[in-house]
Design a protein around this motif. Structure first.
Motif, PDB file in Angstrom:
ATOM      1  N   UNK A   1     -81.028 -43.057 -52.230  1.00  0.00           N
ATOM      2  CA  UNK A   1     -82.230 -43.892 -51.754  1.00  0.00           C
ATOM      3  C   UNK A   1     -81.781 -44.474 -50.418  1.00  0.00           C
ATOM      4  N   UNK A   2     -80.566 -45.913 -50.986  1.00  0.00           N
ATOM      5  CA  UNK A   2     -79.942 -46.699 -50.608  1.00  0.00           C
ATOM      6  C   UNK A   2     -78.531 -46.834 -49.198  1.00  0.00           C
ATOM      7  N   UNK A   3     -78.893 -47.140 -48.025  1.00  0.00           N
ATOM      8  CA  UNK A   3     -77.978 -46.576 -46.813  1.00  0.00           C
ATOM      9  C   UNK A   3     -76.861 -48.275 -47.162  1.00  0.00           C
ATOM     10  N   UNK A   4     -75.693 -48.106 -46.917  1.00  0.00           N
ATOM     11  CA  UNK A   4     -75.279 -49.255 -47.109  1.00  0.00           C
ATOM     12  C   UNK A   4     -74.180 -49.005 -45.945  1.00  0.00           C
ATOM     13  N   UNK A   5     -72.851 -49.943 -45.656  1.00  0.00           N
ATOM     14  CA  UNK A   5     -72.230 -50.020 -44.249  1.00  0.00           C
ATOM     15  C   UNK A   5     -70.638 -50.512 -44.737  1.00  0.00           C
ATOM     16  N   UNK A   6     -70.364 -50.224 -43.637  1.00  0.00           N
ATOM     17  CA  UNK A   6     -68.469 -50.332 -43.675  1.00  0.00           C
ATOM     18  C   UNK A   6     -68.216 -50.336 -42.669  1.00  0.00           C
ATOM     19  N   UNK A   7     -67.696 -51.533 -42.732  1.00  0.00           N
ATOM     20  CA  UNK A   7     -66.774 -51.809 -40.870  1.00  0.00           C
ATOM     21  C   UNK A   7     -65.250 -51.522 -41.339  1.00  0.00           C
ATOM     22  N   UNK A   8     -64.906 -50.516 -39.545  1.00  0.00           N
ATOM     23  CA  UNK A   8     -63.352 -50.288 -40.074  1.00  0.00           C
ATOM     24  C   UNK A   8     -63.369 -50.953 -38.831  1.00  0.00           C
ATOM     25  N   UNK A   9     -61.817 -50.761 -38.349  1.00  0.00           N
ATOM     26  CA  UNK A   9     -60.997 -51.371 -37.228  1.00  0.00           C
ATOM     27  C   UNK A   9     -59.647 -50.722 -37.180  1.00  0.00           C
ATOM     28  N   UNK A  10     -59.032 -50.104 -35.777  1.00  0.00           N
ATOM     29  CA  UNK A  10     -57.771 -49.870 -36.294  1.00  0.00           C
ATOM     30  C   UNK A  10     -57.624 -50.091 -34.558  1.00  0.00           C
TER      31      UNK A  10
ATOM     32  N   UNK B   1     -59.314 -40.145 -31.086  1.00  0.00           N
ATOM     33  CA  UNK B   1     -59.411 -40.593 -31.812  1.00  0.00           C
ATOM     34  C   UNK B   1     -58.537 -40.397 -33.254  1.00  0.00           C
ATOM     35  N   UNK B   2     -57.670 -39.503 -33.737  1.00  0.00           N
ATOM     36  CA  UNK B   2     -56.587 -39.376 -34.832  1.00  0.00           C
ATOM     37  C   UNK B   2     -57.072 -39.901 -36.154  1.00  0.00           C
ATOM     38  N   UNK B   3     -56.371 -41.499 -36.051  1.00  0.00           N
ATOM     39  CA  UNK B   3     -57.024 -42.056 -36.673  1.00  0.00           C
ATOM     40  C   UNK B   3     -58.034 -42.488 -37.404  1.00  0.00           C
ATOM     41  N   UNK B   4     -59.063 -42.308 -36.930  1.00  0.00           N
ATOM     42  CA  UNK B   4     -60.451 -42.453 -36.986  1.00  0.00           C
ATOM     43  C   UNK B   4     -60.438 -41.176 -38.032  1.00  0.00           C
ATOM     44  N   UNK B   5     -60.515 -39.723 -37.034  1.00  0.00           N
ATOM     45  CA  UNK B   5     -61.089 -39.317 -38.081  1.00  0.00           C
ATOM     46  C   UNK B   5     -59.940 -38.446 -39.801  1.00  0.00           C
ATOM     47  N   UNK B   6     -58.959 -39.205 -39.461  1.00  0.00           N
ATOM     48  CA  UNK B   6     -58.533 -39.120 -40.488  1.00  0.00           C
ATOM     49  C   UNK B   6     -58.813 -40.292 -41.727  1.00  0.00           C
ATOM     50  N   UNK B   7     -59.356 -41.532 -41.148  1.00  0.00           N
ATOM     51  CA  UNK B   7     -59.700 -42.035 -41.798  1.00  0.00           C
ATOM     52  C   UNK B   7     -61.242 -41.800 -43.252  1.00  0.00           C
ATOM     53  N   UNK B   8     -62.306 -40.347 -41.596  1.00  0.00           N
ATOM     54  CA  UNK B   8     -63.298 -40.108 -42.363  1.00  0.00           C
ATOM     55  C   UNK B   8     -63.416 -38.922 -43.059  1.00  0.00           C
ATOM     56  N   UNK B   9     -62.187 -38.082 -43.201  1.00  0.00           N
ATOM     57  CA  UNK B   9     -61.984 -37.403 -43.699  1.00  0.00           C
ATOM     58  C   UNK B   9     -61.148 -37.993 -45.261  1.00  0.00           C
ATOM     59  N   UNK B  10     -60.661 -38.918 -44.918  1.00  0.00           N
ATOM     60  CA  UNK B  10     -59.969 -39.571 -46.455  1.00  0.00           C
ATOM     61  C   UNK B  10     -61.722 -40.425 -47.277  1.00  0.00           C
ATOM     62  N   UNK B  11     -62.357 -40.473 -46.887  1.00  0.00           N
ATOM     63  CA  UNK B  11     -63.400 -40.995 -47.052  1.00  0.00           C
ATOM     64  C   UNK B  11     -63.980 -40.180 -47.637  1.00  0.00           C
ATOM     65  N   UNK B  12     -63.842 -39.065 -46.829  1.00  0.00           N
ATOM     66  CA  UNK B  12     -64.746 -37.631 -47.982  1.00  0.00           C
ATOM     67  C   UNK B  12     -64.769 -37.327 -48.800  1.00  0.00           C
ATOM     68  N   UNK B  13     -62.784 -37.591 -48.928  1.00  0.00           N
ATOM     69  CA  UNK B  13     -62.005 -36.438 -49.882  1.00  0.00           C
ATOM     70  C   UNK B  13     -62.416 -37.214 -51.075  1.00  0.00           C
ATOM     71  N   UNK B  14     -62.012 -38.832 -50.475  1.00  0.00           N
ATOM     72  CA  UNK B  14     -62.178 -39.686 -52.554  1.00  0.00           C
ATOM     73  C   UNK B  14     -63.280 -40.239 -52.056  1.00  0.00           C
TER      74      UNK B  14
END
Length: 91
Positions: free
Chosen positions: A31-40, A47-60
């Protein structure tokens, strides 16, 4: 070993700075949300780098994503860059 391109080289190739804020749920406290800021440096509109990072996040990463918001800014526009081959000084 090939070197990574410099920021200026990337900008001249059309890359811009993409900033994303990822909101995710804490693994132990869903129930607790946190945030993470990413720049590239990334290419719009795909936005291939952004989607690559989102896929990494979801997998790892254990914290499931709630939402992502991002912005993209080209730092050098076509009319803003000039190649100077010489300089003349007066006085």
């Amino acid at each position: 070993m090939p070197r990574d391109p410099s920021e200026t080289e990337l900008m001249l190739k059309g890359y811009g700075l993409t900033t994303a804020e990822l909101f995710y749920r804490m693994p132990d406290y869903r129930h607790v949300l946190n945030s993470f800021v990413w720049q590239h440096y990334d290419l719009a509109p795909d936005h291939p780098k952004l989607f690559e990072f989102i896929e990494y996040w979801q997998a790892e990463i254990e914290g499931p994503l709630h939402s992502v918001r991002f912005t993209h800014r080209k730092l050098i526009a076509p009319g803003e860059w000039r190649h100077v081959t010489g300089e003349f000084t007066l006085h």
